[in-house]
Design an enzyme around this catalytic site. Structure first.
Site, PDB file in Angstrom:
ATOM      1  N   LYS A  10      38.459 129.587  67.804  1.00  0.00           N
ATOM      2  CA  LYS A  10      38.154 129.758  66.382  1.00  0.00           C
ATOM      3  C   LYS A  10      39.431 130.090  65.585  1.00  0.00           C
ATOM      4  O   LYS A  10      40.459 130.432  66.178  1.00  0.00           O
ATOM      5  CB  LYS A  10      37.109 130.868  66.232  1.00  0.00           C
ATOM      6  CG  LYS A  10      35.746 130.535  66.881  1.00  0.00           C
ATOM      7  CD  LYS A  10      34.765 131.700  66.692  1.00  0.00           C
ATOM      8  CE  LYS A  10      33.389 131.428  67.261  1.00  0.00           C
ATOM      9  NZ  LYS A  10      32.465 132.577  67.065  1.00  0.00           N
ATOM     10  N   PHE A  58      24.614 137.474  57.499  1.00  0.00           N
ATOM     11  CA  PHE A  58      26.066 137.244  57.527  1.00  0.00           C
ATOM     12  C   PHE A  58      26.423 135.750  57.547  1.00  0.00           C
ATOM     13  O   PHE A  58      27.579 135.386  57.773  1.00  0.00           O
ATOM     14  CB  PHE A  58      26.699 137.950  58.733  1.00  0.00           C
ATOM     15  CG  PHE A  58      26.034 137.599  60.047  1.00  0.00           C
ATOM     16  CD1 PHE A  58      26.399 136.470  60.754  1.00  0.00           C
ATOM     17  CD2 PHE A  58      25.036 138.423  60.566  1.00  0.00           C
ATOM     18  CE1 PHE A  58      25.783 136.147  61.945  1.00  0.00           C
ATOM     19  CE2 PHE A  58      24.405 138.103  61.772  1.00  0.00           C
ATOM     20  CZ  PHE A  58      24.790 136.951  62.462  1.00  0.00           C
ATOM     21  N   ARG A  90      30.810 130.719  79.524  1.00  0.00           N
ATOM     22  CA  ARG A  90      30.197 131.861  78.819  1.00  0.00           C
ATOM     23  C   ARG A  90      30.632 133.174  79.470  1.00  0.00           C
ATOM     24  O   ARG A  90      30.825 134.175  78.789  1.00  0.00           O
ATOM     25  CB  ARG A  90      28.661 131.769  78.850  1.00  0.00           C
ATOM     26  CG  ARG A  90      28.063 130.683  77.975  1.00  0.00           C
ATOM     27  CD  ARG A  90      28.089 130.971  76.499  1.00  0.00           C
ATOM     28  NE  ARG A  90      27.152 131.956  76.042  1.00  0.00           N
ATOM     29  CZ  ARG A  90      26.816 132.124  74.761  1.00  0.00           C
ATOM     30  NH1 ARG A  90      27.346 131.355  73.826  1.00  0.00           N
ATOM     31  NH2 ARG A  90      25.981 133.057  74.409  1.00  0.00           N
ATOM     32  N   THR A  96      28.614 138.180  72.736  1.00  0.00           N
ATOM     33  CA  THR A  96      28.858 137.822  71.334  1.00  0.00           C
ATOM     34  C   THR A  96      29.564 138.942  70.558  1.00  0.00           C
ATOM     35  O   THR A  96      30.532 138.703  69.846  1.00  0.00           O
ATOM     36  CB  THR A  96      27.494 137.518  70.652  1.00  0.00           C
ATOM     37  OG1 THR A  96      26.805 136.549  71.445  1.00  0.00           O
ATOM     38  CG2 THR A  96      27.685 136.988  69.248  1.00  0.00           C
ATOM     39  N   HIS A 124      34.189 130.056  70.735  1.00  0.00           N
ATOM     40  CA  HIS A 124      32.790 129.628  70.801  1.00  0.00           C
ATOM     41  C   HIS A 124      32.589 128.892  72.111  1.00  0.00           C
ATOM     42  O   HIS A 124      33.468 128.145  72.547  1.00  0.00           O
ATOM     43  CB  HIS A 124      32.458 128.666  69.647  1.00  0.00           C
ATOM     44  CG  HIS A 124      31.171 127.935  69.871  1.00  0.00           C
ATOM     45  ND1 HIS A 124      29.946 128.494  69.555  1.00  0.00           N
ATOM     46  CD2 HIS A 124      30.899 126.734  70.452  1.00  0.00           C
ATOM     47  CE1 HIS A 124      28.986 127.647  69.913  1.00  0.00           C
ATOM     48  NE2 HIS A 124      29.539 126.567  70.470  1.00  0.00           N
TER      49      HIS A 124
END
Ligand code: IDP
Ligand code: MG
Length: 166
Positions: A10, A58, A90, A96, A124
Site C-alpha cells: 500500500k 472509515f 495472510r 488487520t 493487502h
C-alpha cells in the site's frame, strides 16, 4: 492445494521505503510471483477493491489511504502463486489491526493507526479464493500474468494502442 493471491504494497509501504523488506518477508513463503507492477489507484479502482467496506464509518478515509492521498500515489501489485498461497501470505501479513497483529508479522512490524483512525497496515492480501479471483481480475489483465490461472476469452477490441515512438 495450489492457489493464487493478490498482494498490494500500500502507499504507506512505498512511502516508508518498505518494498524490499516486505518482499523479503514474502519470500519466506517460497511462493512464486506470477505478476507484478506499480500502479496508480483511481477512485473507481479503490472503490471497487474495497466495495465490501462501503458501509464502514472509515470508508472515505480508507479510499483516500489506498489512493495514496496521504503518501505516494501508487501501490505495488503482485500475484503470488503456490501451495496454500492465500493462507501463507495472510500469515506473514498478520492481523488487520496493526496493534493486534503478531509483532513479527509485516503489519505488526510496520503498521500504525493514524490519528484519523485508519489502519495503515502496509500490505493487502486476499482473504479467500473468491476474493482472490475478484481482486486479481480487477488489478491484472490475463496478459500481465505468466500463468493461466482463470479462464480467458479473446475479444477483438478496435482501439488505439500507444507504442514506443522509436
Ligand atoms: P484485511 O485487509 O485484513 O483483509 P479488511 O477487513 O478487508 O481487512 O479491511 C480492509 C482494510 O480496511 C484494512 O486492511 C485496513 O486498512 C482498513 N480497516 C479495516 N478495519 C478497520 C477499522 O476497524 N478501522 C480502521 N481501518 C480499518
Ligand atoms: Mg480484506
Amino acid at each position: 492445494m495450489a492457489n493464487q493471491t493478490l498482494v498490494l504494497i500500500k502507499p504507506d509501504g512505498l512511502k516508508k521505503s518498505l518494498t524490499g523488506n516486505v518482499l523479503t518477508r514474502l519470500s519466506e513463503t517460497k511462493l512464486e510471483i506470477i505478476g507484478a507492477k506499480i500502479a496508480r489507484v483511481s477512485r473507481k479502482l479503490a472503490t471497487e477493491h474495497y466495495r465490501h467496506m462501503k458501509d464502514k464509518p472509515f470508508f472515505k478515509e480508507l479510499i483516500k489511504y489506498i489512493m495514496g492521498h496521504y503518501h505516494k500515489e501508487k501501490v505495488m501489485a503482485l500475484v503470488y502463486w503456490g501451495e496454500d498461497a492465500i493462507k501463507k501470505v495472510r500469515k506473514v501479513c498478520g492481523s488487520t489491526n496493526p496493534e493486534e497483529a503478531d509483532t513479527v508479522s509485516i503489519r505488526g512490524q510496520y503498521g500504525r493507526i493514524t490519528t484519523k483512525g485508519v489502519y495503515e497496515n502496509v500490505i493487502h492480501a486476499s482473504a479467500n479464493a473468491k476474493d482472490a479471483k475478484r481482486e486479481i481480475c480487477l488489478w491484472f489483465g490475463p496478459d500481465e500474468l505468466i500463468a493461466d490461472i482463470y479462464p480467458t476469452k479473446v475479444q477483438n477490441i478496435n482501439k488505439k494502442t500507444r507504442i514506443w515512438a522509436r
